[in-house]
Design a protein around this motif. Structure first.
Motif, PDB file in Angstrom:
ATOM      1  N   MET A  21      -0.499  -1.027   1.788  1.00 38.17           N
ATOM      2  CA  MET A  21      -1.787  -1.450   2.331  1.00 38.17           C
ATOM      3  C   MET A  21      -2.416  -0.310   3.118  1.00 38.17           C
ATOM      4  N   HIS A  22      -3.737  -0.159   3.002  1.00 33.19           N
ATOM      5  CA  HIS A  22      -4.407   0.785   3.897  1.00 33.19           C
ATOM      6  C   HIS A  22      -5.070   0.005   5.029  1.00 33.19           C
ATOM      7  N   LEU A  23      -5.670   0.745   5.927  1.00 34.62           N
ATOM      8  CA  LEU A  23      -6.176   0.112   7.138  1.00 34.62           C
ATOM      9  C   LEU A  23      -7.223  -0.979   6.852  1.00 34.62           C
ATOM     10  N   GLY A  24      -8.018  -0.771   5.826  1.00 34.24           N
ATOM     11  CA  GLY A  24      -9.026  -1.781   5.459  1.00 34.24           C
ATOM     12  C   GLY A  24      -8.354  -3.085   5.032  1.00 34.24           C
ATOM     13  N   ASN A  25      -7.248  -2.986   4.284  1.00 33.33           N
ATOM     14  CA  ASN A  25      -6.504  -4.193   3.905  1.00 33.33           C
ATOM     15  C   ASN A  25      -5.939  -4.881   5.147  1.00 33.33           C
ATOM     16  N   CYS A  28      -8.568  -6.866   6.813  1.00 32.41           N
ATOM     17  CA  CYS A  28      -8.844  -8.085   6.046  1.00 32.41           C
ATOM     18  C   CYS A  28      -7.751  -9.134   6.287  1.00 32.41           C
ATOM     19  N   ALA A  29      -6.502  -8.689   6.222  1.00 25.53           N
ATOM     20  CA  ALA A  29      -5.393  -9.627   6.450  1.00 25.53           C
ATOM     21  C   ALA A  29      -5.490 -10.220   7.858  1.00 25.53           C
ATOM     22  N   ARG A 218     -12.705 -11.538   2.680  1.00 23.34           N
ATOM     23  CA  ARG A 218     -12.394 -10.330   1.908  1.00 23.34           C
ATOM     24  C   ARG A 218     -13.418  -9.255   2.217  1.00 23.34           C
ATOM     25  N   GLY A 219     -13.181  -8.055   1.702  1.00 24.44           N
ATOM     26  CA  GLY A 219     -14.048  -6.925   2.006  1.00 24.44           C
ATOM     27  C   GLY A 219     -15.427  -7.093   1.386  1.00 24.44           C
TER      28      GLY A 219
END
Ligand code: GLU
Length: 324
Positions: A21-25, A28-29, A218-219
């Motif tokens: 996972m990257h920071l954007g994920n 979102c989580a 979500r994004g």
């Protein structure tokens, strides 16, 4: 005995395990989890490994380990758990569900085989939308049975659904009202790829429906999918979930972060930060807190409100970027 008038909110985090996972994920989580927990709802983890060629088998296990490290839990799904119907939440093992939904859609709309390749669409100068996506020009919409047979002998088609000239309107929890015309802004879209893999649009609607998902976080890179998903829900004669499209994280120079930014994936971030430091920083960046001090997801629950969450994409501070 008192009976609650509303069924609990059912939210989900639905990552594609194509890498760490990257920071954007992570953002979102975190927001999906906070929204559910603030409403005492049910949290689902769905593993979107539809395209198994892109998803190494170990990635989903790593994803679960990373979520646990962050302090984010789930009530249904994950790699080994099930949904409310006792079914797996791994998309790669849910083909029979997608086939069932496809059969229902076949009855309700015009589905047709499409032989166009991406390069043909580019070459045909199909109309481009403002975000660079191609609007399918309808090339295969009205092929005759002979033309289909002749083309099918040469290569396998994808399956598209013909959209009507209809505007879909919805109110996003994060971004407010949104409207999109299916014909002018989405175009006929793919339900099953030419290699037989079901497309994201079909799988996500089938899963959100069958898993009883009532809230999708979500994004905002997926905002353009939502009108067509709501329309599929309408065809299935069922209420769509409510949606929250959250801001994307950008590098200090305004570039979008993606899984390719391996420097900002959790394998690297975990070397430099504690989970509470990361959560605290994200909470401040997205507008939930002012100080950015280390904090657990649990401590953020009483502070959570969609009104506070920023709508615009968020640039990471260069100090943070330099640290990793
Ligand atoms: N699997 C998608 C992703 O990782 C998210 C799909 C969704 O939330 O609808 O970007």
């Amino acid at each position: 005995m008192s009976v609650s008038p509303h069924p609990p909110v059912r939210g989900r985090f639905a990552p594609t395990p194509s890498g760490r996972m990257h920071l954007g994920n992570v953002l979102c989580a975190l927001l999906a989890w906070l929204s559910v927990r603030a409403q005492q709802g049910v949290m689902l983890l769905r593993i979107e490994d539809l395209d198994s060629a892109r998803c190494p088998s170990s990635a989903a296990d790593m994803l679960e380990a990373d979520l646990r490290w962050l302090g984010l839990d789930w009530d249904e799904g994950g790699c080994t758990g099930t949904d409310q119907n006792g079914e797996t939440c791994l998309q790669s093992r849910r083909t029979k569900h997608y086939e069932r939904i496809l059969h229902i859609l076949e009855e309700k709309a015009h589905l047709y085989p499409c032989f166009c390749s991406r390069s043909e669409l580019h070459a045909a100068q199909a109309p481009h939308l403002s975000d660079g996506r191609i609007l399918y020009p309808g090339t295969c919409r009205a092929l005759t049975a002979e033309q289909i047979a002749e083309k099918r002998a040469r290569h396998a088609p994808a399956l598209r659904i013909a959209v009507p000239d209809e505007t879909i309107r919805f109110t996003d929890l994060c971004r407010g009202p949104h409207a999109e015309n299916l014909l002018l802004e989405c175009g006929d879209f793919i339900l099953r790829r030419s290699d037989g893999v079901f497309a994201y649009q079909l799988a996500v609607v089938a899963d959100d429906w069958e898993m009883g998902v009532s809230e999708v976080v979500r994004g905002s890179d997926l905002l353009f999918s939502t009108a067509r998903q709501i329309w599929l829900f309408q065809l299935l004669e069922t209420a769509p979930p409510v949606y929250a499209h959250i801001p994307l994280l950008l590098a200090p120079d305004g570039r979008r972060l993606s899984k390719r930014d391996a420097d900002l994936d959790l394998s690297r971030l975990r070397l430099h930060f504690s989970s509470q430091e990361l959560v605290g920083m994200l909470a401040q960046l997205c507008g939930l807190t002012e100080s950015g001090r280390p904090v657990s997801p649990q401590e953020l629950i009483p502070l959570f409100s969609w009104d506070k969450v920023k709508k615009e994409d968020i640039r990471l501070p260069s100090a943070f970027y330099q640290k990793v």
